[in-house]
Design a protein around this motif. Structure first.
Motif, short mmCIF file in Angstrom:
data_model
loop_
_atom_site.label_atom_id
_atom_site.label_comp_id
_atom_site.label_asym_id
_atom_site.label_seq_id
_atom_site.Cartn_x
_atom_site.Cartn_y
_atom_site.Cartn_z
N GLY A 22 0.82 -1.22 0.00
CA GLY A 22 0.00 0.00 0.00
C GLY A 22 0.85 1.26 0.00
N ILE A 23 1.94 1.24 0.77
CA ILE A 23 2.84 2.40 0.82
C ILE A 23 3.53 2.61 -0.52
CG2 ILE A 23 4.94 3.32 1.89
CD1 ILE A 23 4.17 1.81 4.44
N GLY A 24 4.07 1.54 -1.08
CA GLY A 24 4.87 1.68 -2.29
C GLY A 24 4.06 1.93 -3.54
N TYR A 25 2.96 1.19 -3.72
CA TYR A 25 2.20 1.32 -4.96
C TYR A 25 1.56 2.69 -5.09
CZ TYR A 25 -2.91 1.65 -5.01
OH TYR A 25 -4.19 2.13 -4.99
N ILE A 26 1.12 3.27 -3.96
CA ILE A 26 0.35 4.51 -4.06
C ILE A 26 1.24 5.68 -4.46
CG2 ILE A 26 0.56 5.42 -1.71
CD1 ILE A 26 -2.61 5.15 -3.96
N VAL A 27 2.54 5.60 -4.19
CA VAL A 27 3.45 6.66 -4.63
C VAL A 27 3.46 6.71 -6.16
CG1 VAL A 27 5.83 7.46 -4.66
CG2 VAL A 27 4.85 6.54 -2.55
N ALA A 28 3.57 5.54 -6.78
CA ALA A 28 3.50 5.49 -8.24
C ALA A 28 2.10 5.83 -8.73
CB ALA A 28 3.90 4.11 -8.75
N GLY A 29 1.08 5.34 -8.02
CA GLY A 29 -0.30 5.63 -8.42
C GLY A 29 -0.63 7.10 -8.37
N THR A 30 0.10 7.87 -7.58
CA THR A 30 -0.15 9.31 -7.46
C THR A 30 0.78 10.14 -8.35
OG1 THR A 30 -0.83 8.99 -5.15
CG2 THR A 30 -0.29 11.24 -5.83
N PHE A 31 2.04 9.78 -8.42
CA PHE A 31 3.04 10.65 -9.04
C PHE A 31 3.65 10.12 -10.33
CE2 PHE A 31 3.48 11.50 -4.35
CZ PHE A 31 2.84 12.72 -4.37
N LEU A 32 3.20 8.96 -10.82
CA LEU A 32 3.84 8.38 -12.00
C LEU A 32 3.76 9.30 -13.21
CD1 LEU A 32 5.28 5.89 -13.15
CD2 LEU A 32 3.04 4.99 -13.81
N VAL A 33 2.59 9.88 -13.46
CA VAL A 33 2.43 10.75 -14.62
C VAL A 33 3.34 11.97 -14.51
CG1 VAL A 33 0.81 12.23 -15.86
CG2 VAL A 33 0.08 9.97 -15.09
#
Length: 390
Positions: A201-212
């Motif tokens: 949950g910690i790791g995926y959401i960083v990409a889910g928020t800031f990947l673009v």
């Protein structure tokens, strides 16, 4: 729900460039959405009657649409935080009701059918990315929010007649059922699974928020939105695919593989610039982030730990809140350091999955003529539909 919750990701770079939103404030808006999601999920867990309410479903569809339409009406970060929190609560309620509805009405159908339904989240992500990609060169961030609200309204109309789960019939628990206190060994392995899923949950959401936004730092502007479309398209079939694989191979083993693939996808844009790296990153991330939830929640049900889905969902939601907060100090240097930290956290989750694979119980395997044959455990009959509680 896929549009209402995740459209913020492709709109975020536009708000940075044209609405004066700082990187830190952007992380706070993301955190507010995840706090709201946790509140909505806990409400569904603690008050089961809410999950069976058509009125609440429709009120949440309206609230989600209104929260998107109201974003362009202000430049106040405080108001944006409230609106994103409202969107999080509404998204969670919609999702919990949809999960319970699928669980109830598709109980006798193959698990991959409900997996395709959960692919709707990926469909919403893809549609939101296409929407922003089409508007970014001809309109500003306000038009993107208004258009996403209109799209959400159209989808809400389509979902208006969804039938929630009916009230359960009262039945007495059989003697010696799995409702009793779990053995110490089960607690231990569930604890390992809980740690792995919370770290995810910690790791995926960083990409889910800031990947673009991260991709936009080293690639042409349209690549970021295009990559987000690819994330959604890859996510659409992933849930059904991982569910099928979970019937042939060990779920902890598949969880380990999915987490390693996801970590590579998250780290790729930070290590290698360019269009090819961005697109491969999007494909790997989209193909795994819903699949990880599928596998982890099914593994929890396999362990027969009481309220495993609720507990895992709570840990995952707390992880989503902590992720943006943990990387906020790194954002002053751009998004690449944040992505690398997120990839490291996901690799740590993979390490926990590897430990789980060593001791995971295989009480569903029998030997027939010298060949191991998998016999589904009773808990698995409902494991796959529960995956949507992520």
């Amino acid at each position: 729900m896929g549009v209402g919750r995740f459209v913020y990701t492709p709109i975020l770079p536009l708000m940075h460039a044209r609405a004066g939103l700082s990187a830190g404030a952007g992380a706070h808006l993301a955190t507010a959405n995840y706090v709201g999601y946790l509140v909505g999920a806990l409400a569904g867990i603690l008050v089961p009657a809410l999950v069976r309410s058509p009125a609440l479903l429709r009120a949440s569809l309206i609230a989600l649409t209104v929260s998107l339409a109201a974003m362009p009406a202000t430049h106040s970060t405080a108001v944006w935080i409230v609106l994103r929190m409202l969107a999080g609560v509404a998204s969670a309620v919609i999702f919990v009701i949809a999960v319970s509805s699928l669980h109830s009405h598709l109980r006798e159908h193959p698990a991959h059918l409900s997996g395709w339904a959960f692919g709707g989240v990926g469909g919403g992500i893809a549609l939101s990315g296409l929407l922003v990609l089409a508007l970014r060169s001809v309109a500003d961030w306000r038009a993107a929010w208004w258009a996403s609200a209109a799209l959400t309204a159209i989808l809400a109309i389509a979902a208006w007649r969804l039938r929630p789960e009916p009230a359960p019939a009262a039945t007495a628990a059989p003697a010696g059922s799995a409702a009793g206190t779990p053995a110490l060994r089960t607690r231990r392995w569930f604890g390992v699974l809980f740690a792995s899923y919370t770290l995810e949950g910690i790791g995926y959401i960083v990409a889910g928020t800031f990947l673009v936004a991260a991709i936009g730092q080293s690639s042409p502007g349209w690549i970021g939105s295009g990559a987000w479309v690819l994330v959604g398209l890859a996510a659409v079939p992933s849930c059904a695919l991982w569910a099928r694989l979970g019937r042939r191979w060990s779920r902890p083993g598949l969880l380990l593989v999915a987490l390693v693939i996801q970590a590579a996808g998250i780290a790729l844009p930070a290590l290698i610039g360019g269009v090819a790296a961005a697109l491969v990153s999007a494909l790997l991330f989209g193909a795994t982030f819903i699949g990880v939830s599928t596998l982890a929640l099914a593994a929890g049900a396999r362990l027969r730990f009481p309220r495993s889905v609720a507990l895992l969902t709570a840990g995952y939601s707390v992880g989503q809140i902590l992720g943006p907060l943990a990387v906020t100090p790194l954002l002053r240097h751009g998004y690449h350091q944040a992505l690398l930290l997120a990839a490291l956290v996901v690799l740590t989750a993979a390490t926990a999955a590897a430990v789980l694979r060593i001791g995971f119980p295989h009480h569903g395997v029998v030997v027939r003529q010298g060949t191991p044959v998998r016999r589904p455990a009773p808990a698995e009959a409902t494991a796959d539909p529960d995956r949507g509680d992520a």
